[in-house]
Every structure is written in structure tokens, then in C-alpha cells.
Design a protein around this motif. Structure first.
Motif, PDB file in Angstrom:
ATOM      1  N   LYS A 147      -2.635  -9.123  -1.762  1.00 42.12           N
ATOM      2  CA  LYS A 147      -1.429  -8.468  -1.260  1.00 42.12           C
ATOM      3  C   LYS A 147      -0.850  -9.167  -0.044  1.00 42.12           C
ATOM      4  CE  LYS A 147      -4.202  -5.139   1.389  1.00 42.12           C
ATOM      5  NZ  LYS A 147      -4.521  -3.704   1.582  1.00 42.12           N
ATOM      6  N   HIS A 203       2.132   1.976  -3.317  1.00 35.48           N
ATOM      7  CA  HIS A 203       1.047   2.133  -4.287  1.00 35.48           C
ATOM      8  C   HIS A 203       1.086   1.041  -5.358  1.00 35.48           C
ATOM      9  CE1 HIS A 203       0.200   6.050  -2.493  1.00 35.48           C
ATOM     10  NE2 HIS A 203       1.476   6.366  -2.625  1.00 35.48           N
ATOM     11  N   GLU A 205       0.824  -1.209   0.000  1.00 31.48           N
ATOM     12  CA  GLU A 205       0.000   0.000   0.000  1.00 31.48           C
ATOM     13  C   GLU A 205       0.858   1.259   0.000  1.00 31.48           C
ATOM     14  OE1 GLU A 205      -2.591  -0.270   3.310  1.00 31.48           O
ATOM     15  OE2 GLU A 205      -3.807  -1.896   2.480  1.00 31.48           O
ATOM     16  N   THR A 265      -0.873  -1.787  -4.949  1.00 31.57           N
ATOM     17  CA  THR A 265      -2.039  -2.640  -4.726  1.00 31.57           C
ATOM     18  C   THR A 265      -2.760  -2.950  -6.033  1.00 31.57           C
ATOM     19  OG1 THR A 265      -2.320  -1.639  -2.532  1.00 31.57           O
ATOM     20  CG2 THR A 265      -4.162  -2.907  -3.411  1.00 31.57           C
ATOM     21  N   GLY A 266      -2.956  -1.938  -6.864  1.00 34.17           N
ATOM     22  CA  GLY A 266      -3.640  -2.151  -8.130  1.00 34.17           C
ATOM     23  C   GLY A 266      -2.887  -3.105  -9.039  1.00 34.17           C
ATOM     24  N   PHE A 267      -1.566  -2.986  -9.074  1.00 35.60           N
ATOM     25  CA  PHE A 267      -0.760  -3.859  -9.924  1.00 35.60           C
ATOM     26  C   PHE A 267      -0.773  -5.294  -9.404  1.00 35.60           C
ATOM     27  CE2 PHE A 267       3.359  -5.901 -10.704  1.00 35.60           C
ATOM     28  CZ  PHE A 267       3.354  -5.925 -12.090  1.00 35.60           C
ATOM     29  N   GLU A 286      -2.918  -6.837  -7.183  1.00 32.33           N
ATOM     30  CA  GLU A 286      -4.220  -7.497  -7.150  1.00 32.33           C
ATOM     31  C   GLU A 286      -4.953  -7.421  -8.492  1.00 32.33           C
ATOM     32  OE1 GLU A 286      -5.237  -6.885  -2.399  1.00 32.33           O
ATOM     33  OE2 GLU A 286      -6.412  -5.816  -3.921  1.00 32.33           O
ATOM     34  N   GLY A 287      -4.747  -6.331  -9.241  1.00 30.18           N
ATOM     35  CA  GLY A 287      -5.465  -6.183 -10.503  1.00 30.18           C
ATOM     36  C   GLY A 287      -4.773  -6.852 -11.676  1.00 30.18           C
TER      37      GLY A 287
END
Length: 381
Positions: A325, A312, A309, A314-316, A318-319
Motif C-alpha cells: 500500500k 478499505h 486503509e 488494503t485487501g484488494f 495487497e491481496g
């Protein structure tokens, strides 16, 4: 009268070299600017460790969840030091260390919740139980070493996970066991300093251990048990000592972990946790106290998702990758382990050794702490 003529020099005399006079090198003393620089760095470290988690003299405020993660990092550092006693000093690997942590956690919760005693008494009781279980398991497996010893600890960890932690009277069953925090330290900000104080205590005890006759004996038998035995060192007795000390430290960490979560459940202590303990200890750097602590803190922050987190990612994670994470540590850990074995045998401790030496008043030597041999090969198979 004729002047006395000196005879011509012989070839041997011409090539003779005058003896050199050894000049004692003066001990290095940093300049005033160096002392000032070191003082600034020490003050910054103290500020980060002591002031920021309590939101003192800090331009930003840490939330309750963030401080809770830092408390977990301090607890993991204690557990890392406990495993370092067994792997780093005695040369025996444990794959069931979550059992020692779990026994300490449930014992402390039982003492406080069921017996109505104080937290400050529950921690010594948990430490005692951790030492007892380590002594019993050590007595059974003292004739084994290396891979066979690791398999015994693995079997014990699975036995504790499937059987011991299923005793409802001890663990509370699926609902878990309540473990209230000590009076006066109920908040996450206050409890962080409790965990930090116990980390300092375990660090000091570990330091004292390595400076005693028993600590030196442990280092000798790790290098070569047969040679150590020929010098009169009781290999079994000192291996038992390492096992008991490791169990005591791990139980202290388990006790703190129980009261940190306030409700402890049996499913928390599985093989994944034991694997994480081994990874953070080896990657931190075996027999390097500071490296083990830093490695434990790193994996605690990574395993909780805190670092993901903060960076930054998290998007990479988990997405794009599709990985929760919380599982990043178990993916990054083996990669870092391979790098430790092949490239940096001293782990994180080897990387920070130049800075550590400089902060302690020495010259900045980028080759300080270099380890040529692979540390994990010291574990006897």
C-alpha cells in the motif's frame, strides 16, 4: 397657414440604432442565506483542520499514527509550495529536491542533538543552510534551463544521496541522527499544530513573494525570458531568487520532517521521494497555492497507506494486485499526471476553483479557474 410637413425618413435614418448606455454592473453580494451557508462551510473546514486532529469537539478519536500522518501531510504541503516556487514561478524543474529537504533535516537534527540548541533555533539554521546550498547550486547551473537544469538537479540529488548523506558526523551513518521534538510539543497531537503553524507561515511568505516586484518579475521571466530581459528584468538574478526561496522552504519542511520522525536516516531521501514531490506539485496545479497544498496532502495520505486503509482497499491492493500500500502513490501518481496534462491542465486547483470562489464570497461559477494551456509546457526545455 399650412401645417409644416416633416420630410420622410431616409433609409439610413430608419436603420440607425440609438447608442446604448452602459450600465455598471453592481458587485455581487451574497444573500443572508448565502453568507450563512459559506459560514457553515468555513466552520466545517476549520473543525476538520484544527479540532479533529487534536480530538476536540469530535465524535471520534484519531489515534497517534493517524495524527502523525496528518503532520506529514502538512510537511509535504510546505515542500510542495517550495517546489512550486521553482517550477511554477521560475519555470525550472527540479528532480533532486529531496537533497534540499534532506540537508534541512540533518542540519536541524545536528543543531539540536550535537550542539544542544533549541528546536526554534534549529529551524532557522536549517532554512539558512537550505538557501546557501540552493545559491551554490544555482550559481553553477544558472546558464542552463529546462532539461539540462533538471539533469543538474538530478545529479545533485544523487550526489547528496550517495555522498553527503553518507557523512557519519552529519547524518549519524546507518543508525541515523536523533531529532527530538521541541519542549512542550512532544506528542503527535501537539506537534501537528507546530507543523500547521509553519505551513501557515510558508503560505504567507509565498503570498507576499508573489505580490512583490520580485514575484511579478518571476512570473514574467517564466512566460518568456527574452521578453522579460528586454524590459530590464535580470533573468539570472530572479532565477537565483526563486532557487534560494525554494531551498529555504524545502529545508524548513525537512527540519519539521526530521523532528516528526525523531530519528532521521539517510535512506529516507532517495529519488522516489523527489519524484513524489514533483508529482504532487504538478497534479496539485502549478502556480495554484491551494491546489499544490491539496495535492501534497493527497499524496502524503496516499503514500502512507492512510487513504487505502480508510477506503478499505488494503485487501484488494495487497491481496489481489500484490502491491504494498505504500507504493500506491507511485502507481497512481503517473496516471494522475497524464490526466493533468491531457484533461485538467490546472490540476486539483482547477477542480476546486469554483468552490474556492464561492467560499470567498463570489458566485458559484463552474468554469472558474479553467486553464486552457498545459501548465507543464510552461517549463522551458
Amino acid at each position: 397657414m399650412t401645417a409644416t410637413q416633416t420630410p420622410p425618413e431616409t433609409p439610413a435614418e430608419k436603420t440607425a440604432v440609438l447608442p446604448t448606455v452602459s450600465v455598471e454592473e453592481k458587485p455581487f453580494r451574497p444573500r443572508a442565506s448565502g453568507v450563512l451557508g459559506r459560514g457553515v462551510v468555513w466552520a466545517a473546514v476549520a473543525w476538520l483542520v484544527l479540532a479533529v486532529p487534536g480530538n476536540h469537539l469530535s465524535p471520534f478519536d484519531l489515534g497517534v499514527s493517524d495524527v502523525g500522518v496528518l503532520s506529514t501531510a502538512a510537511i509535504f504541503a510546505i515542500i510542495g509550495l517550495s517546489l512550486n516556487v521553482l517550477i511554477g514561478y521560475a519555470g525550472q524543474i527540479s528532480l533532486g529536491h529531496q537533497a534540499f529537504v534532506g540537508i534541512g533535516a540533518f542540519t536541524s537534527a545536528f543543531v539540536v542533538t550535537d550542539l544542544g540548541m533549541e528546536f526554534w533555533l534549529a529551524v532557522p539554521v536549517a532554512a539558512f543552510m537550505g538557501g546557501v546550498q540552493a545559491a551554490v547550486l544555482g550559481a553553477i547551473s544558472l546558464r542552463l534551463s529546462g532539461l539540462y537544469f533538471a539533469l543538474v538537479t538530478l545529479a545533485y540529488g544523487m550526489f547528496a544521496e550517495e555522498s553527503l548523506f553518507g557523512i557519519a558526523a552529519l547524518t549519524g551513518g546507518e543508525g541515523g541522527k536523533a531529532a527530538p521534538r521541541p519542549i512542550g510539543f512532544e506528542t503527535d497531537y501537539q506537534y501537528y499544530y507546530v507543523c500547521l503553524a509553519f505551513l501557515a507561515l510558508v503560505w504567507w511568505l509565498d503570498l507576499r513573494l508573489t505580490r512583490t516586484k520580485g514575484g511579478r518579475a518571476l512570473q514574467a521571466l517564466r512566460e518568456n525570458p527574452r521578453v522579460a530581459s528586454s524590459y530590464g528584468i535580470n533573468v539570472k538574478a530572479y532565477t537565483m531568487l526563486a532557487f534560494v526561496v525554494s531551498g529555504v522552504f524545502a529545508a524548513i519542511g525537512g527540519s519539521l520532517l526530521a523532528h516528526h520522525d525523531e530519528v532521521i536516516v539517510p535512506s529516507s531521501f532517495d529519488f522516489e521521494l523527489a519524484l513524489l514531490f514533483v508529482l504532487m506539485t504538478v497534479v496539485g496545479g502549478l502556480r495554484n497555492r491551494l491546489g499544490v497544498v491539496l495535492g501534497s496532502v493527497f499524496f502524503a495520505l496516499l503514500g502512507s497507506g492512510f487513504l487505502v486503509e480508510v477506503l478499505h482497499l488494503t485487501g484488494f491492493v495487497e491481496g489481489v494486485i500484490g502491491l504494498p500500500k505504500e507504493f500506491v502513490a507511485l502507481v497512481i501518481g503517473p496516471i494522475l499526471l497524464l490526466l493533468t496534462i491531457t484533461r485538467f491542465p490546472g490540476g486539483i486547483g482547477q477542480q476546486v476553483a469554483p468552490i474556492r470562489g464561492w467560499m470567498l464570497g463570489g458566485r458559484f461559477d463552474r468554469h472558474a479557474g479553467a486553464v486552457k494551456e498545459i501548465e507543464v509546457n510552461d517549463v522551458r526545455a
